[in-house]
Write an enzyme that holds these catalytic residues in place. Structure first.
Site, PDB file in Angstrom:
ATOM      1  CG  HIS A 168      -2.728  -1.739   3.526  1.00 59.76           C
ATOM      2  ND1 HIS A 168      -1.502  -1.332   4.010  1.00 59.76           N
ATOM      3  CD2 HIS A 168      -3.452  -0.615   3.302  1.00 59.76           C
ATOM      4  CE1 HIS A 168      -1.488  -0.003   4.084  1.00 59.76           C
ATOM      5  NE2 HIS A 168      -2.657   0.452   3.664  1.00 59.76           N
ATOM      6  CB  ALA A 258       6.744  -0.889  10.024  1.00 58.30           C
ATOM      7  CB  CYS A 264       4.318  -3.566   2.182  1.00 61.21           C
ATOM      8  SG  CYS A 264       3.041  -4.533   2.916  1.00 61.21           S
TER       9      CYS A 264
HETATM   10  N1  ARG Z   1       3.407   1.167   8.704  1.00 61.74           N
HETATM   11  C1  ARG Z   1       2.798   1.150   7.404  1.00 61.74           C
HETATM   12  C2  ARG Z   1       1.333   1.571   7.529  1.00 61.74           C
HETATM   13  O1  ARG Z   1       0.728   1.201   8.487  1.00 61.74           O
HETATM   14  C3  ARG Z   1       2.912  -0.196   6.777  1.00 61.74           C
HETATM   15  C4  ARG Z   1       2.374  -0.244   5.376  1.00 61.74           C
HETATM   16  C5  ARG Z   1       2.419  -1.613   4.765  1.00 61.74           C
HETATM   17  N2  ARG Z   1       2.034  -1.548   3.425  1.00 61.74           N
HETATM   18  C6  ARG Z   1       1.176  -2.388   2.804  1.00 61.74           C
HETATM   19  N3  ARG Z   1       0.997  -2.232   1.539  1.00 61.74           N
HETATM   20  N4  ARG Z   1       0.491  -3.286   3.456  1.00 61.74           N
HETATM   21  O2  ARG Z   1       0.795   2.264   6.716  1.00 61.74           O
END
Ligand code: ARG
Length: 272
Positions: A168, A258, A264
């Site tokens: 992300h 995670a 996040c």
């Molecule tokens: N386990 C989540 C996913 O893979 C983590 C999300 C993290 N969020 C972020 N904005 N980077 O979607």
């Protein structure tokens, strides 16, 4: 100091790693220490309430990643563009987030059916220029650009992500007040690095090293001059200090399992 910023968070009631949709989750299925996760989330919440207003959305059983509110969608003024998650595991979250915003009088907009877009995980407003940094390559697709522009009237700068660990935009890039930008150059393709270097003046760019990047130091919550992160090196703290920012570190190890960290876990609601 209290800023006028408002963040949306979701308590980690049902937080867990119960499937694998990013490399950080490997080996971590059912390995979350729930008591510790709650304590870490609460510490972040307490820090943020010192500097901003925090609002809450009810967690939902069966949506262990809902705690990562950055991915709910993208806010601009009183408009909310709901995310269209790439993986079915997170698509259950979409109606809950949409309802939260509908109930509060937002104009709620949807993405076209087959166009994945993961909200403020992949779309970040610059804090000095009228531009929206938007990343594609892992979760969101380039075609989302059109819907973001037409529905929110934002001027989009697309960036391509190339390293699976930084799936992300908010894992490797963070716009700060005064037009500063924190970023991990190796997470982007060469053309995107060139775009960042062209649009952000050298003295405003803060390129972080691998150690900070892997500790998710770019996954920072900015509340005015206060920058909240999981963990950072002294080089990072000094680089920000020289530019007038204060770094606050609060461990978020359970959420790192995670693939998420401070930023996040928040969604900024005061986006003009
Ligand atoms: N386990 C989540 C996913 O893979 C983590 C999300 C993290 N969020 C972020 N904005 N980077 O979607």
């Amino acid at each position: 100091m209290k800023t006028p910023h408002v963040f949306l968070m979701c308590p980690p009631e049902y937080f867990d790693v119960s499937y694998i949709i990013n490399p950080w989750m490997h080996g971590n299925v059912r390995k979350i220490d729930n008591a510790l996760a709650k304590q870490q989330w609460r510490a972040l919440y307490d820090i943020l309430t010192d500097h901003a207003t925090v609002r809450l959305v009810h967690p939902q059983p069966g949506s262990p990643d809902m705690v990562f509110t950055a991915n709910a969608g993208l806010v601009r003024g009183r408009r909310f563009l709901v995310s269209r998650f790439r993986y079915p595991e997170r698509q259950y979250e979409e109606p809950y987030f949409a309802d939260w915003f509908l109930d509060r009088g937002y104009e709620v907009m949807l993405m076209p059916r087959d166009v994945p877009f993961e909200g403020a995980g992949d779309a970040l407003f610059d804090r000095a220029e009228k531009r929206l940094w938007f990343a594609y390559g892992h979760r969101s697709v380039l075609a989302a650009r059109e819907a973001i522009e037409s529905r929110l009237g934002a001027r989009v700068v697309p960036l391509k992500l190339t390293d699976q660990r930084f799936y992300h935009l908010d894992t490797c890039f963070c716009p700060l007040d005064g037009g500063h930008v924190l970023y991990y150059p190796a997470a982007f393709d060469a053309a995107s690095r060139a775009t960042i270097e062209k649009l952000v003046a050298a003295d405003r760019r803060i390129a972080v090293g691998e150690e900070d990047a892997l500790a998710f130091a770019c996954n920072a919550v900015a509340a005015g001059r206060t920058i909240v992160v999981n963990r950072a090196t002294t080089a990072f703290v000094d680089a920000l200090g020289r530019r007038g920012f204060e770094v606050v570190q609060t461990p978020l190890s359970e959420f790192m399992k995670a693939g998420g960290s401070a930023k996040c876990l928040t969604l900024r609601l005061d986006e003009a």
